[in-house]
Design a protein around this motif. Structure first.
Motif, mmCIF file in Angstrom:
data_model
loop_
_atom_site.group_PDB
_atom_site.id
_atom_site.type_symbol
_atom_site.label_atom_id
_atom_site.label_comp_id
_atom_site.label_asym_id
_atom_site.label_seq_id
_atom_site.Cartn_x
_atom_site.Cartn_y
_atom_site.Cartn_z
ATOM 1 N N VAL A 86 0.013 5.698 1.307
ATOM 2 C CA VAL A 86 0.995 5.785 0.239
ATOM 3 C C VAL A 86 0.617 6.894 -0.737
ATOM 4 O O VAL A 86 1.484 7.581 -1.295
ATOM 5 C CB VAL A 86 1.113 4.432 -0.500
ATOM 6 C CG1 VAL A 86 2.205 4.506 -1.566
ATOM 7 C CG2 VAL A 86 1.409 3.311 0.482
ATOM 8 N N ASN A 91 5.544 6.339 3.313
ATOM 9 C CA ASN A 91 6.105 5.027 2.975
ATOM 10 C C ASN A 91 6.982 4.485 4.101
ATOM 11 O O ASN A 91 7.933 3.749 3.859
ATOM 12 C CB ASN A 91 6.908 5.137 1.669
ATOM 13 C CG ASN A 91 7.142 3.762 1.050
ATOM 14 O OD1 ASN A 91 6.385 2.830 1.316
ATOM 15 N ND2 ASN A 91 8.180 3.636 0.260
ATOM 16 N N THR A 125 6.988 -2.688 -1.376
ATOM 17 C CA THR A 125 7.977 -1.671 -1.753
ATOM 18 C C THR A 125 9.306 -1.927 -1.037
ATOM 19 O O THR A 125 10.378 -1.826 -1.638
ATOM 20 C CB THR A 125 7.455 -0.261 -1.412
ATOM 21 O OG1 THR A 125 6.234 -0.032 -2.105
ATOM 22 C CG2 THR A 125 8.478 0.801 -1.800
ATOM 23 N N LYS A 126 9.226 -2.268 0.242
ATOM 24 C CA LYS A 126 10.433 -2.505 1.040
ATOM 25 C C LYS A 126 11.103 -3.826 0.676
ATOM 26 O O LYS A 126 12.333 -3.948 0.729
ATOM 27 C CB LYS A 126 10.076 -2.517 2.534
ATOM 28 C CG LYS A 126 9.447 -1.244 3.060
ATOM 29 C CD LYS A 126 10.420 -0.087 3.072
ATOM 30 C CE LYS A 126 9.795 1.160 3.672
ATOM 31 N NZ LYS A 126 10.676 2.343 3.597
ATOM 32 N N PRO A 128 10.447 -6.326 -2.383
ATOM 33 C CA PRO A 128 9.716 -6.803 -3.568
ATOM 34 C C PRO A 128 9.764 -8.316 -3.755
ATOM 35 O O PRO A 128 8.852 -8.893 -4.353
ATOM 36 C CB PRO A 128 10.438 -6.086 -4.728
ATOM 37 C CG PRO A 128 11.139 -4.929 -4.105
ATOM 38 C CD PRO A 128 11.492 -5.355 -2.716
ATOM 39 N N ILE A 163 0.515 -0.034 -6.575
ATOM 40 C CA ILE A 163 1.751 -0.744 -6.226
ATOM 41 C C ILE A 163 1.497 -2.246 -6.147
ATOM 42 O O ILE A 163 2.256 -3.056 -6.687
ATOM 43 C CB ILE A 163 2.314 -0.214 -4.894
ATOM 44 C CG1 ILE A 163 2.845 1.212 -5.077
ATOM 45 C CG2 ILE A 163 3.413 -1.132 -4.363
ATOM 46 C CD1 ILE A 163 3.205 1.895 -3.773
ATOM 47 N N SER A 167 2.870 -5.208 -8.820
ATOM 48 C CA SER A 167 3.890 -6.115 -8.269
ATOM 49 C C SER A 167 3.817 -7.513 -8.859
ATOM 50 O O SER A 167 4.783 -8.271 -8.811
ATOM 51 C CB SER A 167 3.728 -6.207 -6.747
ATOM 52 O OG SER A 167 2.563 -6.963 -6.402
#
Length: 468
Positions: A86, A91, A125-126, A128, A163, A167
């Motif tokens: 990343v 990604n 990321t894809k 959440p 990330i 989160s």
């Protein structure tokens, strides 16, 4: 009953040997874990010129190899991960990322992350929304008081850590100085763990590791075992909640309000190591076929008087414990052991590994009037079978028929004989070999070892070598 942990092991398996140890340890505790997947994390090895893309192939092959030795027959349990980091603006989705999302959407899942957080970061990321169903135990970072932050699992993909941290996912961090407490050596591993295919394979990994000290003992630190050990028994570890930023000396952009569970200490290495040995040595031999062993005259639980004085042990309890330990070191549950008479207390069969076939000796024949009832009783206790008199081995040895009988006086002509009963004379006859435990370091003798003696006997012309 405690609910099992739905576990994903996210591992850069090909990067160092201790990931294989962690995987073997996790699968040995399936009473604790439902292991849903082994996802492969990327790494870069500049010394060996391994790229992130190549590392996924290498890691997948290594994971497949250790699962084969463990005996896991699910080829679809391994999922290839990200081919980039990343941090490098990579990604893209991958089978590992897709699997993490799939599992986290339907159930609570714990991820033991043994390498960079790349796959988990891309999954978050894809999708959440999966953060509420995920908890992460990550082996990364160094001590909070170390000024220079050089942890490989963090440095390899800093953006992935950011990330995951932002989160809000539940996260436990185990620093490298805690993992450093889990230590073994080639010598210790060879003595205590290398008793089955899994142990022997892991020993070969220790011996081949460039990170093993080249001294006599070959010390090896099993860093990545720590997250699995933490999930097995959290009482072994001391934890406190701290700010994520206190882990990062270069001050990432993570909000100061975010907390992680930080493992700052663990119980002595012996607790984890003892549990590791106890459970990893329970594996059967899934790669190699069952081996055959022979022994006799163990007299477990009943050896006394001059018979005990013939051994190096002072007490019966010491003798029994050592017989059991030496037996279980070489015999796996899958192996066949022919015990050629004078076993001892039959209940002690429950302590011994292997499929034990008892050929009755003079002590057994004192214990029954009705052989069928006696045989049934012993099979119920755990013996594979009980044979009243001598028996031929199904396999020939070096082309020779093999007959097994307790007393050498009952040996058969025209074949090779295995016998016991005699504790204090030479172990060889012109047509046979004494497998009495006294002669063999109180350890069952393997088929291959017996074959060596047979070949030796066939070559001898000096009658003084033998006793009739």
């Amino acid at each position: 009953m405690t609910k099992k942990i739905n576990l994903i092991i996210d591992s850069d398996t090909g990067n160092d040997v201790d990931d294989a140890f962690a995987i073997a340890y996790a699968f040995s505790h399936q009473e604790i874990f439902n292991i849903e997947a082994v996802t492969i994390a990327p790494f870069i090895d500049k010394v060996r010129h391994v790229s992130a893309r190549d590392s996924i192939i290498e890691g997948s092959l290594e994971a497949s190899r250790i699962l084969r030795y463990i005996g896991v027959k699910k080829p679809d349990l391994i999922f290839k991960g990200s081919e980039g980091f990343v941090t490098s603006l990579y990604n893209k989705t991958s089978p590992a990322v897709d699997k993490i999302i799939e599992l986290a959407k339907k159930e609570e899942v714990t991820i033991a992350c043994l390498g960079p957080l790349t796959n988990i970061a891309i999954a978050l990321t894809k999708a959440p929304e999966i953060k509420n169903n995920i908890s992460i135990v990550w082996f990364g970072t160094r001590h909070t008081f170390v000024e220079e932050f050089t942890d490989t699992n963090y440095k390899t993909d800093k953006k992935a850590f950011e990330i995951v941290a932002k989160s809000g996912v539940l996260m436990t961090v185990i620093p490298s100085y805690v993992g450093k407490f889990i230590v073994t050596s080639k010598y210790e591993f060879e003595r205590n763990v290398a008793v089955n295919d899994v142990g022997r394979y892991l020993l070969s990994k220790i011996k081949s590791s460039s990170q093993v000290n080249e001294g006599d003992l070959g010390i090896k630190t099993l860093y990545d075992v720590a997250p699995i050990a933490y999930l097995i028994n959290r009482d072994w570890f001391k934890v406190k909640a701290i700010s994520i930023n206190s882990l990062l000396k270069e001050q990432s952009k993570v909000s100061m309000g975010m907390l992680v569970n930080y493992v700052y200490d663990m119980a002595p290495n012996q607790l984890v190591w003892r549990d590791f040995v106890e459970n990893v040595t329970k594996y059967g031999n899934e790669v190699s076929p069952a081996q055959i062993f022979f022994t006799s005259d163990t007299h477990l639980g009943i050896l006394k008087g001059y018979r005990l004085r013939m051994t190096p042990f002072d007490k019966l309890s010491e003798y029994d414990d050592e017989i059991v330990a030496r037996w279980n070191k070489v015999v796996s549950d899958k192996d066949i052991v022919y015990h050629i008479g004078d076993f001892g207390k039959y209940e002690l069969v429950k302590k011994l590994k292997g499929q034990i076939i008892l050929i009755c000796g003079n002590y057994e024949k004192k214990d029954f009037r009705d052989f069928d009832k006696f045989r049934t009783k012993l099979i119920e206790l755990g013996f594979k079978d009980v044979i009243r008199d001598g028996a031929f081995l199904e396999q020939k040895i070096d082309g020779n028929d093999v007959y097994m009988t307790h007393k050498p006086t009952d040996c058969r002509e025209g074949c090779f004989n295995l016998y016991g009963h005699v504790h204090d004379l030479k172990p060889l006859k012109k047509n046979g070999f004494n497998v009495c435990t006294t002669y063999h370091n109180f350890t069952p003798v393997s088929f291959e070892e017996v074959k060596k003696y047979l070949i030796f006997i066939k070559k001898q012309s000096d009658a003084d070598v033998f006793v009739d």
